[in-house]
Design an enzyme around this catalytic site. Structure first.
Site, PDB file in Angstrom:
ATOM      1  N   GLU A  81       0.838  -1.202   0.000  1.00 52.62           N
ATOM      2  CA  GLU A  81       0.000   0.000   0.000  1.00 52.62           C
ATOM      3  C   GLU A  81       0.874   1.254   0.000  1.00 52.62           C
ATOM      4  O   GLU A  81       2.038   1.220   0.405  1.00 52.62           O
ATOM      5  CB  GLU A  81      -0.925   0.016   1.217  1.00 52.62           C
ATOM      6  CG  GLU A  81      -0.186   0.091   2.542  1.00 52.62           C
ATOM      7  CD  GLU A  81      -1.124   0.083   3.735  1.00 52.62           C
ATOM      8  OE1 GLU A  81      -1.964   0.987   3.830  1.00 52.62           O
ATOM      9  OE2 GLU A  81      -1.002  -0.834   4.570  1.00 52.62           O
TER      10      GLU A  81
ATOM     11  N   LYS B 113      -4.597  -3.910  14.414  1.00 50.43           N
ATOM     12  CA  LYS B 113      -4.154  -2.912  15.382  1.00 50.43           C
ATOM     13  C   LYS B 113      -4.753  -3.152  16.767  1.00 50.43           C
ATOM     14  O   LYS B 113      -5.927  -3.471  16.902  1.00 50.43           O
ATOM     15  CB  LYS B 113      -4.518  -1.517  14.881  1.00 50.43           C
ATOM     16  CG  LYS B 113      -3.848  -1.149  13.559  1.00 50.43           C
ATOM     17  CD  LYS B 113      -4.311   0.199  13.066  1.00 50.43           C
ATOM     18  CE  LYS B 113      -3.616   0.563  11.745  1.00 50.43           C
ATOM     19  NZ  LYS B 113      -4.028  -0.287  10.624  1.00 50.43           N
TER      20      LYS B 113
END
Length: 310
Positions: free
Chosen positions: A27, A161
């Site tokens: 990304e 996360k």
């Protein structure tokens, strides 16, 4: 691969795909929105080098001039890293930015769309988005998870996360029939924390076996991807208890300051980084690199499997 959407490969990526050599998609959002300059540019170059160390060709993805660019040169990375005003483009935003002929940095979700269009079956990222804490009332679920059910791309990451509700994230992936396989650990990692406290459904350390699992998943007709997690290196990991305490404080501050929606993740990540004296940002960079190397190895194993069975 024919498409109404312009997909422009660099010469290196195009030749690798044509020859059946392994490629790993990356990304570009981490360049424009993840780390500050010049650390963002330096890290992006090191991430690409880690993919090469793993035996694959890196293909950092971005949007420019209304086209999906598959592969960025060092000059491109520097330009995106030092520039301003480049928007974060998720899969929801992708058709708008492309149709307008604009530029953008891809997230996990939009990178999965782009990787499949480009013919790249492996993608590497430090961590997935997931189900946010309090999602039972906010319905705040990352588009990363939804896109995983739609794109035939294997995602190599360090879990999700720590700021998320990781138990609900795992439940969502199970409900959507997305295989979650831990490589090098029994647990589902939490980004820069080695463990989320949750056991992974499967552990497979044999890279050739993992390649066969990914191939079998798609051969069975499943439309989505596979999540392969790998924990941060011991020397890079942040203590889970310390991170959780910092997150609890940051969540309280966010509620007090009225921070919600898309701005919440960035707010929490910065707050936790301040609370840990910058160690989580350093861990973030380290995890991006270590995960990319594993992604390079696994993509190479998949390419060997494809070559042996073709």
């Amino acid at each position: 691969m024919s498409s109404a959407i312009p997909v422009v490969h660099t010469e290196e990526v195009r030749e690798a795909l044509h020859e059946g050599r392994p490629v790993v998609a990356l990304e570009s959002n981490v360049i424009t929105h993840g780390l500050k300059y010049p650390h963002n540019a330096e890290t992006a170059v090191r991430v690409e080098a880690a993919v090469r160390k793993g035996g694959s060709v890196p293909a950092t993805i971005c949007i420019e001039d209304g086209a999906i660019r598959v592969g960025m040169t060092d000059r491109d990375i520097e330009r995106f890293a030092s520039g301003s005003g480049i928007p974060k483009v998720s899969s929801r935003d992708l058709p708008v930015v492309l149709a307008r002929g604009g530029a953008g940095a891809t997230t996990v979700a939009s990178s999965l769309v782009a990787a499949e269009l480009a013919g790249i079956p492996f993608f590497s990222s430090a961590g997935l988005g997931g189900v946010h804490r309090g999602a039972e009332t906010t319905m705040d679920i990352s588009s990363d998870l939804v896109q995983l059910t739609r794109s035939r791309v294997a995602v190599v990451c360090a879990g999700a996360k720590m700021i998320l509700d990781l138990k609900l994230t795992m439940e969502y992936l199970e409900t959507q029939c997305v295989p979650v396989i831990s490589h090098g650990s029994d647990d589902f990692p939490a980004f820069y924390c080695a463990s989320s406290g949750l056991r992974a459904p499967h552990r497979i350390d044999d890279e050739d076996l993992l390649a066969r699992v990914v191939d079998t998943h798609w051969a069975a007709g499943h439309p989505g991807g596979v999540v392969i997690t790998t924990p941060p290196r011991e020397e890079d990991a942040v203590d889970s208890a310390e991170a959780e305490a910092a997150i609890a404080d940051a969540l309280a501050r966010a509620e007090r300051d009225g921070v919600t929606g898309q701005g919440l993740t960035k707010y929490l990540m910065h707050a936790v980084d301040r609370a840990t004296g910058g160690r989580t940002a350093q861990a973030n960079m380290a995890v991006l690199i270590s995960t990319a190397e594993v992604g390079g190895r696994l993509a190479a194993a998949y390419a060997r499997h494809q070559s042996a069975t073709s």
